[in-house]
Design an enzyme around this catalytic site. Sequence first.
Site, PDB file in Angstrom:
ATOM      1  N   LYS A  34      -2.069  -9.095  -1.015  1.00 51.86           N
ATOM      2  CA  LYS A  34      -0.619  -8.997  -0.884  1.00 51.86           C
ATOM      3  C   LYS A  34       0.023 -10.384  -0.773  1.00 51.86           C
ATOM      4  O   LYS A  34       0.887 -10.627   0.051  1.00 51.86           O
ATOM      5  CB  LYS A  34      -0.253  -8.150   0.333  1.00 51.86           C
ATOM      6  CG  LYS A  34      -0.801  -6.742   0.269  1.00 51.86           C
ATOM      7  CD  LYS A  34      -0.416  -5.934   1.488  1.00 51.86           C
ATOM      8  CE  LYS A  34      -0.995  -4.561   1.538  1.00 51.86           C
ATOM      9  NZ  LYS A  34      -1.124  -3.825   0.337  1.00 51.86           N
ATOM     10  N   CYS A  35      -0.398 -11.276  -1.634  1.00 54.23           N
ATOM     11  CA  CYS A  35       0.024 -12.673  -1.594  1.00 54.23           C
ATOM     12  C   CYS A  35       0.758 -13.011  -2.896  1.00 54.23           C
ATOM     13  O   CYS A  35       0.529 -12.380  -3.928  1.00 54.23           O
ATOM     14  CB  CYS A  35      -1.238 -13.542  -1.448  1.00 54.23           C
ATOM     15  SG  CYS A  35      -0.989 -15.311  -1.565  1.00 54.23           S
ATOM     16  N   GLY A  36       1.596 -14.014  -2.852  1.00 51.36           N
ATOM     17  CA  GLY A  36       2.260 -14.475  -4.067  1.00 51.36           C
ATOM     18  C   GLY A  36       1.279 -14.956  -5.118  1.00 51.36           C
ATOM     19  O   GLY A  36       1.583 -14.960  -6.314  1.00 51.36           O
ATOM     20  N   PHE A  37       0.089 -15.350  -4.694  1.00 53.91           N
ATOM     21  CA  PHE A  37      -0.934 -15.813  -5.630  1.00 53.91           C
ATOM     22  C   PHE A  37      -1.879 -14.690  -6.087  1.00 53.91           C
ATOM     23  O   PHE A  37      -2.775 -14.930  -6.889  1.00 53.91           O
ATOM     24  CB  PHE A  37      -1.768 -16.944  -5.002  1.00 53.91           C
ATOM     25  CG  PHE A  37      -0.991 -18.199  -4.746  1.00 53.91           C
ATOM     26  CD1 PHE A  37      -0.508 -18.972  -5.783  1.00 53.91           C
ATOM     27  CD2 PHE A  37      -0.734 -18.618  -3.441  1.00 53.91           C
ATOM     28  CE1 PHE A  37       0.211 -20.131  -5.558  1.00 53.91           C
ATOM     29  CE2 PHE A  37      -0.019 -19.776  -3.195  1.00 53.91           C
ATOM     30  CZ  PHE A  37       0.459 -20.541  -4.256  1.00 53.91           C
ATOM     31  N   THR A  38      -1.676 -13.472  -5.602  1.00 52.23           N
ATOM     32  CA  THR A  38      -2.548 -12.352  -5.950  1.00 52.23           C
ATOM     33  C   THR A  38      -2.703 -12.162  -7.465  1.00 52.23           C
ATOM     34  O   THR A  38      -3.808 -11.846  -7.920  1.00 52.23           O
ATOM     35  CB  THR A  38      -2.063 -11.050  -5.273  1.00 52.23           C
ATOM     36  OG1 THR A  38      -2.109 -11.251  -3.852  1.00 52.23           O
ATOM     37  CG2 THR A  38      -2.927  -9.860  -5.640  1.00 52.23           C
TER      38      THR A  38
END
Length: 157
Positions: A34-38
Site C-alpha cells: 500500500k505504498c506509492g512505490f507499490t
Amino acid sequence: MNLYDIQVKKMDGTSITLNQYKGKVLLIVNTASKCGFTPQFKGLEELYQTYKDKDFVILGFPCNQFLHQDPGTDKEILEFCQLNYGVTFPMFSKIDVRGKSQHELYQYLISKSPVLTGKSIKWNFEKFLVDKNGEIVNRFISKVTPKEIASSIEELI
C-alpha cells in the site's frame, strides 16, 4: 558469516538459508502493498522474467514499518502481489528492516553495502544488488525504478 549463511522464512513458514541462491545475481527488495512505490512490483516482475534464465533472482521481503503500508498477513500479501502484479519471484515472510528488531539480513546488507545512502532503510522498495559471489555491489533508493537497474544487472549476469 556471509550472505548465504543468513536464514529467512518463506511465505509458507518454512525456514531456509540464502545458500540456495549461491551463484546467482540477486536483487533484494523490501516491499509494501500500500505504498506509492507499490507499482514497482510490475517492473520487478518484468526484470525477473527477462533475466531469470540467466541466474538472476529477485527476493522480496514485505515490511510494515513505514506508515503501516503492508498490514496484511503473509498469505494476503502474496495473493495481492500475484493477483495485481503477476509476481512470480520469491516473496518471503514479513520482516523488520530497521530498528531494534531489524532482521539479520538487513543488518548485513546495510553494513556491507558499498553505497552509503544511510545506516538504515529509509522507505519501502530500497534495493540491494548482489553479485554471484554474494558481494553487495550496489544499493538503490526507493525512487530508482527497476528499469533503471537493468543495465547494472546485465553487467553481472
